[in-house]
Design a protein around this motif. Structure first.
Motif, PDB file in Angstrom:
ATOM      1  N   ASP A 162       0.821  -1.209   0.000  1.00  0.00           N
ATOM      2  CA  ASP A 162       0.000   0.000   0.000  1.00  0.00           C
ATOM      3  C   ASP A 162       0.861   1.267   0.000  1.00  0.00           C
ATOM      4  O   ASP A 162       1.440   1.649   1.022  1.00  0.00           O
ATOM      5  CB  ASP A 162      -0.920  -0.029   1.230  1.00  0.00           C
ATOM      6  N   ARG A 163       0.927   1.936  -1.147  1.00  0.00           N
ATOM      7  CA  ARG A 163       1.783   3.123  -1.267  1.00  0.00           C
ATOM      8  C   ARG A 163       1.251   4.287  -0.426  1.00  0.00           C
ATOM      9  O   ARG A 163       2.014   5.157  -0.017  1.00  0.00           O
ATOM     10  CB  ARG A 163       1.952   3.522  -2.750  1.00  0.00           C
ATOM     11  N   ILE A 164      -0.054   4.310  -0.160  1.00  0.00           N
ATOM     12  CA  ILE A 164      -0.592   5.428   0.632  1.00  0.00           C
ATOM     13  C   ILE A 164      -0.292   5.217   2.124  1.00  0.00           C
ATOM     14  O   ILE A 164       0.015   6.171   2.844  1.00  0.00           O
ATOM     15  CB  ILE A 164      -2.110   5.603   0.389  1.00  0.00           C
ATOM     16  N   CYS A 165      -0.336   3.947   2.570  1.00  0.00           N
ATOM     17  CA  CYS A 165       0.110   3.680   3.952  1.00  0.00           C
ATOM     18  C   CYS A 165       1.570   4.067   4.085  1.00  0.00           C
ATOM     19  O   CYS A 165       1.973   4.682   5.081  1.00  0.00           O
ATOM     20  CB  CYS A 165      -0.027   2.199   4.285  1.00  0.00           C
ATOM     21  N   ALA A 166       2.371   3.704   3.088  1.00  0.00           N
ATOM     22  CA  ALA A 166       3.800   4.039   3.139  1.00  0.00           C
ATOM     23  C   ALA A 166       3.960   5.552   3.241  1.00  0.00           C
ATOM     24  O   ALA A 166       4.733   6.058   4.070  1.00  0.00           O
ATOM     25  CB  ALA A 166       4.516   3.494   1.912  1.00  0.00           C
ATOM     26  N   ALA A 167       3.214   6.292   2.421  1.00  0.00           N
ATOM     27  CA  ALA A 167       3.309   7.758   2.451  1.00  0.00           C
ATOM     28  C   ALA A 167       2.915   8.290   3.833  1.00  0.00           C
ATOM     29  O   ALA A 167       3.481   9.267   4.330  1.00  0.00           O
ATOM     30  CB  ALA A 167       2.398   8.360   1.380  1.00  0.00           C
ATOM     31  N   THR A 168       1.956   7.632   4.475  1.00  0.00           N
ATOM     32  CA  THR A 168       1.505   8.073   5.803  1.00  0.00           C
ATOM     33  C   THR A 168       2.608   7.868   6.842  1.00  0.00           C
ATOM     34  O   THR A 168       2.892   8.753   7.655  1.00  0.00           O
ATOM     35  CB  THR A 168       0.233   7.295   6.207  1.00  0.00           C
ATOM     36  N   TYR A 169       3.248   6.690   6.827  1.00  0.00           N
ATOM     37  CA  TYR A 169       4.299   6.432   7.827  1.00  0.00           C
ATOM     38  C   TYR A 169       5.530   7.317   7.559  1.00  0.00           C
ATOM     39  O   TYR A 169       6.210   7.737   8.497  1.00  0.00           O
ATOM     40  CB  TYR A 169       4.644   4.936   7.870  1.00  0.00           C
ATOM     41  N   LEU A 170       5.795   7.621   6.291  1.00  0.00           N
ATOM     42  CA  LEU A 170       6.898   8.557   6.000  1.00  0.00           C
ATOM     43  C   LEU A 170       6.553   9.947   6.546  1.00  0.00           C
ATOM     44  O   LEU A 170       7.405  10.632   7.112  1.00  0.00           O
ATOM     45  CB  LEU A 170       7.151   8.647   4.488  1.00  0.00           C
ATOM     46  N   SER A 171       5.296  10.341   6.380  1.00  0.00           N
ATOM     47  CA  SER A 171       4.860  11.654   6.890  1.00  0.00           C
ATOM     48  C   SER A 171       5.019  11.708   8.410  1.00  0.00           C
ATOM     49  O   SER A 171       5.434  12.726   8.971  1.00  0.00           O
ATOM     50  CB  SER A 171       3.389  11.911   6.546  1.00  0.00           C
ATOM     51  N   ALA A 172       4.674  10.598   9.059  1.00  0.00           N
ATOM     52  CA  ALA A 172       4.766  10.544  10.524  1.00  0.00           C
ATOM     53  C   ALA A 172       6.217  10.743  10.966  1.00  0.00           C
ATOM     54  O   ALA A 172       6.499  11.529  11.886  1.00  0.00           O
ATOM     55  CB  ALA A 172       4.225   9.213  11.025  1.00  0.00           C
ATOM     56  N   ALA A 173       7.148  10.045  10.288  1.00  0.00           N
ATOM     57  CA  ALA A 173       8.565  10.170  10.681  1.00  0.00           C
ATOM     58  C   ALA A 173       9.089  11.560  10.358  1.00  0.00           C
ATOM     59  O   ALA A 173       9.859  12.142  11.127  1.00  0.00           O
ATOM     60  CB  ALA A 173       9.386   9.108   9.966  1.00  0.00           C
ATOM     61  N   ALA A 174       8.640  12.108   9.219  1.00  0.00           N
ATOM     62  CA  ALA A 174       9.106  13.449   8.836  1.00  0.00           C
ATOM     63  C   ALA A 174       8.659  14.466   9.880  1.00  0.00           C
ATOM     64  O   ALA A 174       9.412  15.355  10.270  1.00  0.00           O
ATOM     65  CB  ALA A 174       8.545  13.817   7.462  1.00  0.00           C
ATOM     66  N   CYS A 175       7.440  14.323  10.367  1.00  0.00           N
ATOM     67  CA  CYS A 175       6.856  15.308  11.274  1.00  0.00           C
ATOM     68  C   CYS A 175       7.391  15.156  12.702  1.00  0.00           C
ATOM     69  O   CYS A 175       7.779  16.129  13.342  1.00  0.00           O
ATOM     70  CB  CYS A 175       5.339  15.126  11.253  1.00  0.00           C
ATOM     71  N   ALA A 176       7.439  13.895  13.178  1.00  0.00           N
ATOM     72  CA  ALA A 176       7.858  13.670  14.577  1.00  0.00           C
ATOM     73  C   ALA A 176       9.375  13.663  14.706  1.00  0.00           C
ATOM     74  O   ALA A 176       9.905  13.831  15.800  1.00  0.00           O
ATOM     75  CB  ALA A 176       7.277  12.351  15.071  1.00  0.00           C
ATOM     76  N   GLY A 177      10.070  13.423  13.577  1.00  0.00           N
ATOM     77  CA  GLY A 177      11.526  13.269  13.610  1.00  0.00           C
ATOM     78  C   GLY A 177      11.861  11.803  13.815  1.00  0.00           C
ATOM     79  O   GLY A 177      11.088  11.043  14.411  1.00  0.00           O
ATOM     80  N   GLY A 178      13.018  11.398  13.297  1.00  0.00           N
ATOM     81  CA  GLY A 178      13.429  10.007  13.472  1.00  0.00           C
ATOM     82  C   GLY A 178      13.967   9.436  12.182  1.00  0.00           C
ATOM     83  O   GLY A 178      14.245  10.180  11.217  1.00  0.00           O
ATOM     84  N   GLU A 179      14.111   8.105  12.178  1.00  0.00           N
ATOM     85  CA  GLU A 179      14.647   7.446  10.988  1.00  0.00           C
ATOM     86  C   GLU A 179      13.874   6.152  10.790  1.00  0.00           C
ATOM     87  O   GLU A 179      13.910   5.268  11.653  1.00  0.00           O
ATOM     88  CB  GLU A 179      16.137   7.149  11.186  1.00  0.00           C
ATOM     89  N   VAL A 180      13.168   6.041   9.655  1.00  0.00           N
ATOM     90  CA  VAL A 180      12.410   4.812   9.413  1.00  0.00           C
ATOM     91  C   VAL A 180      12.786   4.227   8.061  1.00  0.00           C
ATOM     92  O   VAL A 180      13.197   4.943   7.136  1.00  0.00           O
ATOM     93  CB  VAL A 180      10.871   5.029   9.456  1.00  0.00           C
ATOM     94  N   GLU A 181      12.626   2.907   8.007  1.00  0.00           N
ATOM     95  CA  GLU A 181      12.845   2.187   6.752  1.00  0.00           C
ATOM     96  C   GLU A 181      11.544   1.451   6.450  1.00  0.00           C
ATOM     97  O   GLU A 181      11.023   0.738   7.311  1.00  0.00           O
ATOM     98  CB  GLU A 181      13.979   1.172   6.938  1.00  0.00           C
ATOM     99  N   LEU A 182      11.030   1.650   5.246  1.00  0.00           N
ATOM    100  CA  LEU A 182       9.806   0.949   4.847  1.00  0.00           C
ATOM    101  C   LEU A 182      10.143   0.010   3.705  1.00  0.00           C
ATOM    102  O   LEU A 182      10.870   0.393   2.780  1.00  0.00           O
ATOM    103  CB  LEU A 182       8.732   1.945   4.397  1.00  0.00           C
ATOM    104  N   THR A 183       9.615  -1.200   3.762  1.00  0.00           N
ATOM    105  CA  THR A 183       9.909  -2.158   2.689  1.00  0.00           C
ATOM    106  C   THR A 183       8.614  -2.606   2.027  1.00  0.00           C
ATOM    107  O   THR A 183       7.543  -2.579   2.627  1.00  0.00           O
ATOM    108  CB  THR A 183      10.657  -3.392   3.224  1.00  0.00           C
ATOM    109  N   GLY A 184       8.741  -3.008   0.788  1.00  0.00           N
ATOM    110  CA  GLY A 184       7.607  -3.611   0.073  1.00  0.00           C
ATOM    111  C   GLY A 184       7.050  -2.735  -1.038  1.00  0.00           C
ATOM    112  O   GLY A 184       6.424  -3.243  -1.962  1.00  0.00           O
ATOM    113  N   VAL A 185       7.240  -1.424  -0.959  1.00  0.00           N
ATOM    114  CA  VAL A 185       6.643  -0.545  -1.976  1.00  0.00           C
ATOM    115  C   VAL A 185       7.724  -0.113  -2.974  1.00  0.00           C
ATOM    116  O   VAL A 185       8.752   0.428  -2.562  1.00  0.00           O
ATOM    117  CB  VAL A 185       6.019   0.716  -1.339  1.00  0.00           C
TER     118      VAL A 185
END
Ligand code: EPZ
Length: 422
Positions: A231-254
């Motif tokens: 789900d590319r929109i879920c991925a975009a949501t979790y990227l937005s969350a990390a961008a806003c709160a700060g941090g480092e995330v890795e998403l796989t599958g998209v």
């Protein structure tokens, strides 16, 4: 009342595999009625929209079984072609059963679909595409009676590259004798995924992902097995969350290219982004900059479904950013809830101007729709204090266990059920 209780201000860290795409799995499940055989569909997320679709399949007489994230549909026992109003109103994608039932049984009795209230969502393009293939459709009040024994292939030129109309036409065309060509088809990855499923069942569909989709109809379909894309929109949501709160995330599958319009915004905003074939890393210090105007557009443009969470992420960016929503008239309702958290957003028609504030503060807010709920979640993760988000029925339509997913990334989130006091 169910609530998400979020203590904001924690950095997000970690890796996550993105679950199956809601907007892929729903039309694929509808397509499972075509073969009159067994379909094995992997990577089906646990979402209320998926469960509602399985309910429709059971109502139609199909045997449905879920084993973890695999759903097995046996449509050999299908014995009806009507969908009750209650089930149709659960979600917009129920309309895709029209094409599927016409192809399988020559008849469909449905009513106008429900879904998120994003402004007027007509189905005129769906109906004219089906009529083009020989279907007779009578509209009475909110109900639709479709007959299509002896559907024939034809040329369909969509005036808008509608995702749903493209899918409906593809499914009906599988049951129509001869060749169907859909011009100005939607190019979304979910259309490509539907093509892959149909071909796995013995269909002959080509061109999905481009603006011209060609279907050789009238072929006998058989048992098929398929894995739904992520789900590319879920991925975009979790990227937005990390961008806003700060941090480092890795998403796989998209696949990286499906996220490019979104990652480009975060690069401009000052995040560090690295991508590989099906992997995206994002690092943010939480201090973002404003970006050049973001205009939603059909794929491969910036997705309308990512507009709310990305806009929420920019509420703390230094300077002003402009969003132009071109798809749906009423997609900014969540901005009023963001204002309760201290966000400064001016909306005029289809344009929203976000002026960043140094910090957001926690509040009690209500999700007005699915992606609006995602936006509030993103903002709450960065806000100071404890936010409470209600209206989770919307969020549950498109995000599998969002609280647990965010906890995996280190967020402080819990889901509570408050008993109503007498
Ligand atoms: C799909 O909706 C998605 N839903 C939506 O996801 C997404 O926002 C949308 O595509 C655009 O990407 C599913 O796939 C289940 P459209 P759909 O037909 O098919 C107009 C989410 O949050 N139009 O491509 O309904 C329409 O009003 C959601 O997951 C007509 O005028 O979208 C809109 O302005 C919500 N007549 C534009 O076309 C029609 O007959 C694009 O809509 C059909 C559409």
């Amino acid at each position: 009342m169910n609530q998400l209780v979020i203590s904001g201000g924690k950095r997000l860290e970690g890796s996550m595999e993105v679950h199956g795409a809601k907007n892929s799995v729903l039309p694929i499940l509808a397509a499972a009625v075509l073969s009159g055989s067994v379909s094995i569909i992997h990577n089906c997320p646990r979402l209320t929209d998926v469960e509602a679709t399985l309910e429709i399949l059971r109502h139609l007489g199909c045997r449905v079984q879920r084993e973890g994230h695999t759903v097995i549909v046996d449509s050999s026992t299908l014995d009806r072609c009507d969908i009750p109003e209650g089930l149709m109103r659960e979600m917009r994608s129920s309309v895709i059963f029209m094409g599927a039932l016409l192809a399988r049984t020559g008849e469909a009795r449905v009513c106008m679909p429900g879904g998120c209230e994003l402004g007027p969502r007509p189905i005129d393009l769906h109906l004219s595409a089906l009529r083009r293939l020989g279907a007779e459709i009578r509209e009475m009040g909110g109900s639709l009676r479709c007959r299509g024994r002896g559907l024939h292939g034809g040329e369909i030129a969509l005036t808008i590259p509608s995702v749903g109309a493209t899918e409906n036409a593809m499914l009906a065309a599988c049951g129509a004798e001869g060749l169907t060509v859909i011009y100005n088809a939607a190019r979304e990855p979910e259309i490509w995924d539907l093509q892959q499923f149909l071909n796995a069942c013995g269909g002959r569909v080509s061109g999905a992902g481009s603006s011209t989709v060609v279907i050789q109809g009238g072929r006998a379909l058989h048992t098929g097995e398929h894995r739904v894309i992520s789900d590319r929109i879920c991925a975009a949501t979790y990227l937005s969350a990390a961008a806003c709160a700060g941090g480092e995330v890795e998403l796989t599958g998209v696949p990286r290219e499906q996220l490019l319009p979104v990652t480009e915004v975060f690069v401009q905003a000052g995040c560090r982004v690295r991508t590989e074939a099906e992997r995206v890393w994002l690092r943010s210090e939480g201090a973002l900059k404003s970006v050049s105007p973001v205009r939603t557009a059909p794929y491969p443009g910036f997705p309308t479904d990512a507009q709310p969470p990305v806009l929420a992420a920019l509420c703390r960016a230094k300077g002003s950013s402009v969003f132009v929503e071109t798809m749906f008239e009423n997609r900014y309702r969540y901005t009023m809830e963001l204002a309760r958290m201290g966000a400064q957003i001016r909306v005029e028609g289809r344009v929203a101007v976000v002026t960043g504030v140094p910090c957001l503060s926690a509040a009690a807010v209500e999700a007005p729709d699915l992606r609006g709920g995602a936006a509030l979640t993103v903002a709450a993760l960065a806000a100071q204090g404890e936010s409470r988000i209600t209206g989770l029925r919307h969020i549950d339509r498109g995000y599998e266990d969002i609280a647990a997913r965010l906890r995996e990334l280190g967020a402080e989130v819990r889901r509570t059920t408050d008993s109503v006091s007498p």
